[in-house]
Write a protein that holds these residues in place. Structure first.
Motif, mmCIF file in Angstrom:
data_model
loop_
_atom_site.group_PDB
_atom_site.id
_atom_site.type_symbol
_atom_site.label_atom_id
_atom_site.label_comp_id
_atom_site.label_asym_id
_atom_site.label_seq_id
_atom_site.Cartn_x
_atom_site.Cartn_y
_atom_site.Cartn_z
ATOM 1 N N LYS A 13 0.732 -1.070 0.025
ATOM 2 C CA LYS A 13 -0.178 0.006 0.083
ATOM 3 C C LYS A 13 0.751 1.102 0.047
ATOM 4 O O LYS A 13 0.645 2.148 -0.822
ATOM 5 C CB LYS A 13 -1.008 0.011 1.270
ATOM 6 C CG LYS A 13 -2.080 -1.032 1.123
ATOM 7 C CD LYS A 13 -2.910 -0.965 2.447
ATOM 8 C CE LYS A 13 -3.851 -1.989 2.326
ATOM 9 N NZ LYS A 13 -4.897 -2.223 3.424
ATOM 10 N N ARG A 14 2.010 1.343 0.810
ATOM 11 C CA ARG A 14 2.715 2.405 0.777
ATOM 12 C C ARG A 14 3.619 2.615 -0.530
ATOM 13 O O ARG A 14 3.938 3.675 -1.126
ATOM 14 C CB ARG A 14 3.897 2.278 1.676
ATOM 15 C CG ARG A 14 3.374 2.415 3.143
ATOM 16 C CD ARG A 14 4.389 2.482 4.419
ATOM 17 N NE ARG A 14 5.197 1.506 4.412
ATOM 18 C CZ ARG A 14 5.112 0.375 5.269
ATOM 19 N NH1 ARG A 14 4.069 0.318 6.020
ATOM 20 N NH2 ARG A 14 5.984 -0.493 5.101
ATOM 21 N N PHE A 15 3.892 1.585 -1.440
ATOM 22 C CA PHE A 15 4.602 1.475 -2.629
ATOM 23 C C PHE A 15 3.397 2.255 -3.536
ATOM 24 O O PHE A 15 3.830 2.949 -4.398
ATOM 25 C CB PHE A 15 4.689 0.248 -3.058
ATOM 26 C CG PHE A 15 5.179 -0.012 -4.516
ATOM 27 C CD1 PHE A 15 6.631 0.619 -4.795
ATOM 28 C CD2 PHE A 15 4.505 -0.754 -5.329
ATOM 29 C CE1 PHE A 15 6.840 0.411 -6.249
ATOM 30 C CE2 PHE A 15 4.833 -0.743 -6.804
ATOM 31 C CZ PHE A 15 6.146 -0.373 -6.938
ATOM 32 N N ILE A 16 2.181 1.602 -3.507
ATOM 33 C CA ILE A 16 1.220 2.457 -4.445
ATOM 34 C C ILE A 16 0.839 3.754 -4.171
ATOM 35 O O ILE A 16 0.904 4.551 -5.300
ATOM 36 C CB ILE A 16 -0.267 1.562 -4.187
ATOM 37 C CG1 ILE A 16 -0.108 0.082 -4.608
ATOM 38 C CG2 ILE A 16 -1.260 2.175 -4.859
ATOM 39 C CD1 ILE A 16 0.187 -0.175 -6.136
ATOM 40 N N ALA A 18 3.014 6.022 -2.925
ATOM 41 C CA ALA A 18 4.276 6.504 -3.467
ATOM 42 C C ALA A 18 4.433 6.788 -5.003
ATOM 43 O O ALA A 18 4.732 7.627 -5.567
ATOM 44 C CB ALA A 18 5.718 5.973 -2.980
ATOM 45 N N LYS A 19 3.920 5.685 -5.651
ATOM 46 C CA LYS A 19 3.806 5.519 -6.980
ATOM 47 C C LYS A 19 2.972 6.473 -7.571
ATOM 48 O O LYS A 19 3.295 7.419 -8.520
ATOM 49 C CB LYS A 19 3.361 4.080 -7.373
ATOM 50 C CG LYS A 19 3.704 3.844 -8.931
ATOM 51 C CD LYS A 19 3.221 2.342 -9.370
ATOM 52 C CE LYS A 19 3.422 2.104 -10.891
ATOM 53 N NZ LYS A 19 3.084 0.663 -10.956
ATOM 54 N N ILE A 20 1.728 6.530 -7.039
ATOM 55 C CA ILE A 20 0.846 7.437 -7.535
ATOM 56 C C ILE A 20 1.361 9.014 -7.390
ATOM 57 O O ILE A 20 1.096 9.948 -8.290
ATOM 58 C CB ILE A 20 -0.594 7.349 -6.788
ATOM 59 C CG1 ILE A 20 -1.285 5.954 -7.068
ATOM 60 C CG2 ILE A 20 -1.722 8.424 -7.353
ATOM 61 C CD1 ILE A 20 -2.419 5.485 -6.492
ATOM 62 N N ALA A 22 4.330 10.089 -7.312
ATOM 63 C CA ALA A 22 5.408 10.147 -8.139
ATOM 64 C C ALA A 22 4.904 10.599 -9.699
ATOM 65 O O ALA A 22 5.476 11.260 -10.305
ATOM 66 C CB ALA A 22 6.449 9.239 -8.252
ATOM 67 N N ILE A 23 3.651 9.848 -9.811
ATOM 68 C CA ILE A 23 3.249 9.837 -11.358
ATOM 69 C C ILE A 23 2.423 11.410 -11.632
ATOM 70 O O ILE A 23 2.597 12.178 -12.542
ATOM 71 C CB ILE A 23 2.188 8.869 -11.730
ATOM 72 C CG1 ILE A 23 2.733 7.381 -11.940
ATOM 73 C CG2 ILE A 23 1.483 9.205 -12.678
ATOM 74 C CD1 ILE A 23 1.847 6.462 -11.897
ATOM 75 N N PHE A 90 -5.257 9.642 -6.053
ATOM 76 C CA PHE A 90 -4.111 10.079 -5.110
ATOM 77 C C PHE A 90 -4.827 10.223 -3.616
ATOM 78 O O PHE A 90 -4.411 9.482 -2.706
ATOM 79 C CB PHE A 90 -3.387 11.265 -5.460
ATOM 80 C CG PHE A 90 -2.254 11.618 -4.453
ATOM 81 C CD1 PHE A 90 -1.285 10.750 -4.231
ATOM 82 C CD2 PHE A 90 -2.381 12.662 -3.718
ATOM 83 C CE1 PHE A 90 -0.393 11.053 -3.243
ATOM 84 C CE2 PHE A 90 -1.391 13.045 -2.917
ATOM 85 C CZ PHE A 90 -0.556 12.355 -2.493
#
Length: 332
Positions: A13-16, A18-20, A22-23, A90
């Motif tokens: 969940k933390r990865f998702i 952070a990914k959003i 960053a996008i 986000f």
């Protein structure tokens, strides 16, 4: 296994999230640079282009910058569509993560990652009062409550971390980060008979000591014949609840009002006012009376000594202090 799965899900969940993020930042920067290159007169610097991209993506629309050309407006339209979708996703991800984290905290499924904390096993009225007194004493140490019977944190406003699980299982103890805990208090399960409650207490102690042999352990034992087993299990302190209660009752029968006096004394002594201190070289060979006067001059009261594991309260005044003696004092 459950602990590992929970940890993987939390990391994912933390990865998702952070990914959003960053996008979103990447799109804002790209569109900011694009609009600067397309309309340098309207957006003379890249920063102004990024500012416009942020305001447009967030659908705030201050109107201080606006593209004038056809191509610039097409870029703006694309950014609005992308901004609405991505920013909505986000903030939805943030809300979901916060909701899941809060639920895990309340339901006792979240993992504690701190160090030098206190673990308390079992929930009852004594534990409720213990936690309350720890907080009122000014202690800032983290408290972790482990209980298998509770459905949720019994008092989330009291700022302690709740873990639902069997305290004899490694997974539950690892969730409480027992390897980095400083102390543990294991209370007797009063829903069981006394013998069974003591057996569960000792089994819990063995499980904890197996994962953290150096942890300072305090256990509540109800039956006298299980005291030695608790010592063999590595208990540093043993609270014999029934014996303590019996002594209070006997003193109340023989001298009325003693129970109130004992309770008042114990309440006043909370917060490390009752302590053992090692006898320093200046006190060795001195009589208990002279030692008491020396300690009293510093504002403290000497009430006994601990010698070779035996505690002597109010010993003879002529008793000499020896090397390795520990003095039981009430600090000012």
């Amino acid at each position: 296994m459950n602990l590992m799965i929970s940890s993987v899900i939390s990391s994912f969940k933390r990865f998702i999230l952070a990914k959003i993020l960053a996008i979103v930042l990447g799109i804002v920067i790209i569109f900011g640079i694009m609009i600067h290159l397309i309309e340098p007169e309207t957006f003379p610097t890249i920063f102004e282009g990024i500012w416009w991209a942020i305001v447009t993506a967030a659908t705030v629309g201050y109107g201080d910058y606006a593209p004038a050309s056809f191509v610039g407006r097409i870029v703006g339209i694309l950014l609005i569509f992308l901004g609405v979708g991505l920013l909505t996703r986000f903030f939805a991800a943030i809300s979901t993560t916060s909701f899941v984290t809060q639920n895990a905290y309340i339901e006792g499924t979240s993992t504690f990652t701190g160090k030098k904390h206190i673990i308390i096993v079992g929930w009852n009225e004594r534990v409720r009062e213990t936690i309350s007194l720890l907080h009122t004493s000014g202690s800032i140490i983290d408290i972790i409550l482990i209980d298998e019977t509770l459905e949720k944190n019994p008092n989330p406003e009291n700022h302690f971390h709740f873990i639902k699980g069997n305290p004899t299982h490694d997974a539950t103890l690892q969730q409480a980060n027992v390897k980095h805990a400083e102390m543990v208090l294991i209370t007797a399960d009063q829903s069981k008979d006394e013998v069974q409650a003591d057996m569960i207490t000792i089994l819990t102690l063995l499980a904890i000591k197996g994962l953290n042999p150096t942890i300072y352990s305090i256990v509540e034992i109800l039956t006298t014949h299980q005291v030695n087993n608790a010592k063999r299990g590595g208990a540093d302190e043993i609270i014999q609840t029934n014996r303590v209660s019996s002594l209070v009752m006997v003193n109340s029968l023989l001298s009325h009002g003693v129970s109130d006096a004992l309770l008042a004394m114990l309440v006043d002594l909370k917060g490390c006012k009752l302590q053992f201190i090692e006898a320093n070289l200046d006190l060795i060979g001195m009589s208990f009376q002279k030692t008491s006067e020396t300690i009293l001059a510093k504002g403290n009261i000497l009430i006994g000594i601990k010698r070779v594991g035996e505690i002597i309260i109010n010993p003879p005044l002529s008793l000499e202090i020896r090397k390795h003696d520990e003095l039981l004092i009430i600090k000012k």
